[in-house]
Design an enzyme around this catalytic site. Structure first.
Site, short mmCIF file in Angstrom:
data_model
loop_
_atom_site.label_atom_id
_atom_site.label_comp_id
_atom_site.label_asym_id
_atom_site.label_seq_id
_atom_site.Cartn_x
_atom_site.Cartn_y
_atom_site.Cartn_z
N HIS A 104 0.80 -1.22 0.00
CA HIS A 104 0.00 0.00 0.00
C HIS A 104 0.84 1.28 0.00
CE1 HIS A 104 -4.44 1.11 1.12
NE2 HIS A 104 -4.01 1.75 0.05
N ASP A 126 -9.91 -0.01 3.74
CA ASP A 126 -8.76 -0.66 4.36
C ASP A 126 -9.12 -1.10 5.77
OD1 ASP A 126 -6.15 -1.43 5.10
OD2 ASP A 126 -5.22 0.31 4.19
N HIS A 128 -6.75 -0.96 7.96
CA HIS A 128 -5.78 -0.18 8.72
C HIS A 128 -5.88 1.30 8.38
CE1 HIS A 128 -4.18 -4.28 8.04
NE2 HIS A 128 -3.83 -4.20 9.31
N ASP A 130 -3.25 3.41 8.30
CA ASP A 130 -2.07 3.80 7.53
C ASP A 130 -1.67 5.24 7.80
OD1 ASP A 130 -2.07 1.26 6.51
OD2 ASP A 130 -2.90 1.80 4.57
N HIS A 143 4.20 0.79 4.23
CA HIS A 143 2.80 0.56 3.84
C HIS A 143 1.84 0.91 4.98
CE1 HIS A 143 2.11 -3.93 5.24
NE2 HIS A 143 2.73 -3.24 6.15
N ASP A 228 -7.57 -1.72 -0.51
CA ASP A 228 -6.67 -2.71 0.08
C ASP A 228 -7.49 -3.97 0.32
OD1 ASP A 228 -5.14 -4.28 1.88
OD2 ASP A 228 -4.09 -2.50 2.62
N ASP A 230 -7.12 -6.33 2.27
CA ASP A 230 -7.31 -6.74 3.66
C ASP A 230 -8.49 -6.02 4.31
OD1 ASP A 230 -6.45 -4.26 4.79
OD2 ASP A 230 -4.39 -4.96 5.01
N GLU A 272 -2.14 -5.00 -2.13
CA GLU A 272 -1.92 -5.97 -1.05
C GLU A 272 -2.44 -7.38 -1.34
OE1 GLU A 272 -0.01 -5.53 1.49
OE2 GLU A 272 0.20 -3.35 1.75
#
Length: 300
Positions: A104, A126, A128, A130, A143, A228, A230, A272
Site C-alpha cells: 500500500h 482498508d 488499517h 495507515d 505501507h 486494500d 485486507d 496488497e
C-alpha cells in the site's frame, strides 16, 4: 463509445514486512482483469510494470532526518515519484489510471499523480488507518504510512514526493478495525473522516460509503479510490499480508464499490494481494471483481 483505461503495475513489497505482494499485479492480471474491463466498454492498455528494486539490493536501514525509522524509504520514494508521473500523464492523456499493487505504500505515488493538477478527495477502503509516520511507526514499514505521507504529516511535511496537497477534510477511511494508539491520537487531531467497522455494523455499508463519498467529493474535482484487499474479512480474501478478522463481507464490498462507481472517480488502485498466501488465486479474482464493480459493473 469505449473509454481509455491504462493499467499500471507496481510489483513492490519494500513497504511491507512479508514478501509476496510484489506478485500481486501478475495475479490480478491472470484473474481476468483485461476481459472484465473490455466487457465494461473500457479500452484497456496495459503499460506493464514499473521497475522496482529488490529488497536484497536495497538498504532498509538508511536513515535521514526526513526518513527516520522508515525502511527502504529511498527506494519507495523513487518508485512513488515515477508512479506519480505515470498517473498524471495518464490523466492528462484522457485515460483512467488503474494501478495494481504491490504493497500500500504505492498509494503515495498514485495520490500524488492524481492530485497533481486537481483538487482530489480520497476514499480509503482498508482494515488499517495507515497514518503512522517515520517517528511513530512501530514496524518501520512504509505501507503503514501512506495516508500520513500524502497529507504531509510529521517528517513527510513539505516533501516534494509524498505530500500531495490533499485536504484532510476530503479524506475518508472506511472499514478501519486495526489502528495503533499513536495513529488514533494523531487522527483525532485532524479533519480526516474515519468510518470504522462498528459504524458499518450500526449503519450499514451503503450509508457509510455514501457519507465517505460525500466527504471525498465535497468541493473536489474527483475521487481517488484506494482498495486494500485486507479490507475484507480473511475468510473472503485470504491472500493478503496483514489480515484482520472482522472485515466486510463479499456482498458488502461489492455494494460499496457499486456505490462508488456512481460518483466522479478519477483514479483507482488495488493493493496488497499476496499470491503466496492465497488459495487458488481467490483473492486476486476477488480484486478483479471489485475493481469491475468500482468501474461500473452491475448485476443487471
Amino acid at each position: 463509445m469505449t473509454r481509455p483505461l491504462r493499467i499500471i503495475g507496481v510489483p513492490m513489497d519494500l513497504g511491507a514486512d512479508r514478501r509476496g505482494v510484489d506478485m500481486g499485479p501478475s495475479a490480478i492480471r491472470y484473474a481476468g482483469l483485461d476481459r472484465q474491463l473490455t466487457d465494461l466498454d473500457y479500452d484497456p492498455t496495459d503499460v506493464g510494470d514499473l521497475t522496482v528494486a529488490r529488497p536484497e539490493v536495497g538498504d532498509p536501514d538508511a536513515v535521514t532526518p526526513e526518513t527516520g525509522r522508515a525502511k527502504y524509504v529511498a527506494e519507495v520514494r523513487d518508485v512513488c515519484t515515477r508512479l506519480a508521473d505515470e498517473v498524471a500523464d495518464t490523466l492528462e492523456e484522457g485515460a483512467f489510471p488503474l494501478v495494481l499493487g504491490g504493497d500500500h505504500s504505492i498509494a503515495i505515488g498514485s495520490v500524488n499523480g492524481s492530485a497533481r493538477d486537481a483538487d482530489v478527495g480520497v476514499v480509503w477502503f482498508d482494515a488499517h488507518a495507515d497514518f503512522n509516520t517515520p517517528a511513530t511507526t512501530p514496524s518501520g514499514n512504509v505501507h503503514g504510512m501512506p495516508v500520513a505521507a500524502f497529507l504531509g504529516e510529521g517528517e513527510f511535511a513539505d516533501t516534494d514526493w509524498a505530500e500531495a496537497g490533499v485536504k484532510e477534510e476530503n479524506v475518508a477511511l472506511v472499514g478501519i478495525r486495526s489502528i495503533d494508539e499513536t495513529e488514533r491520537e494523531a487522527l483525532r487531531d485532524t479533519d480526516v473522516s474515519v468510518f470504522t467497522m462498528s459504524d458499518i455494523d450500526e449503519r450499514g455499508i451503503t450509508e457509510v460509503t455514501e457519507d465517505a463519498l460525500d466527504v471525498a467529493s465535497d468541493g473536489t474535482d474527483g475521487i481517488h479510490v484506494s482498495l486494500d484487499l485486507d479490507w475484507l474479512d480473511p475468510n473472503e480474501a485470504p491472500g493478503v499480508g496483514t489480515p484482520v478478522r472482522g472485515g466486510v463481507t463479499y456482498r458488502e464490498a461489492h455494494a460499496a464499490l457499486e456505490r462508488t462507481a456512481r460518483r466522479d472517480v478519477r483514479s483507482m488502485e488495488v493493493v496488497e494481494v499476496n499470491p503466496i498466501l492465497d488459495r487458488s488465486n481467490r483473492t486476486a479474482e476477488l480484486a478483479v471483481e471489485l475493481a469491475a464493480s468500482g468501474l461500473g459493473k452491475r448485476i443487471i
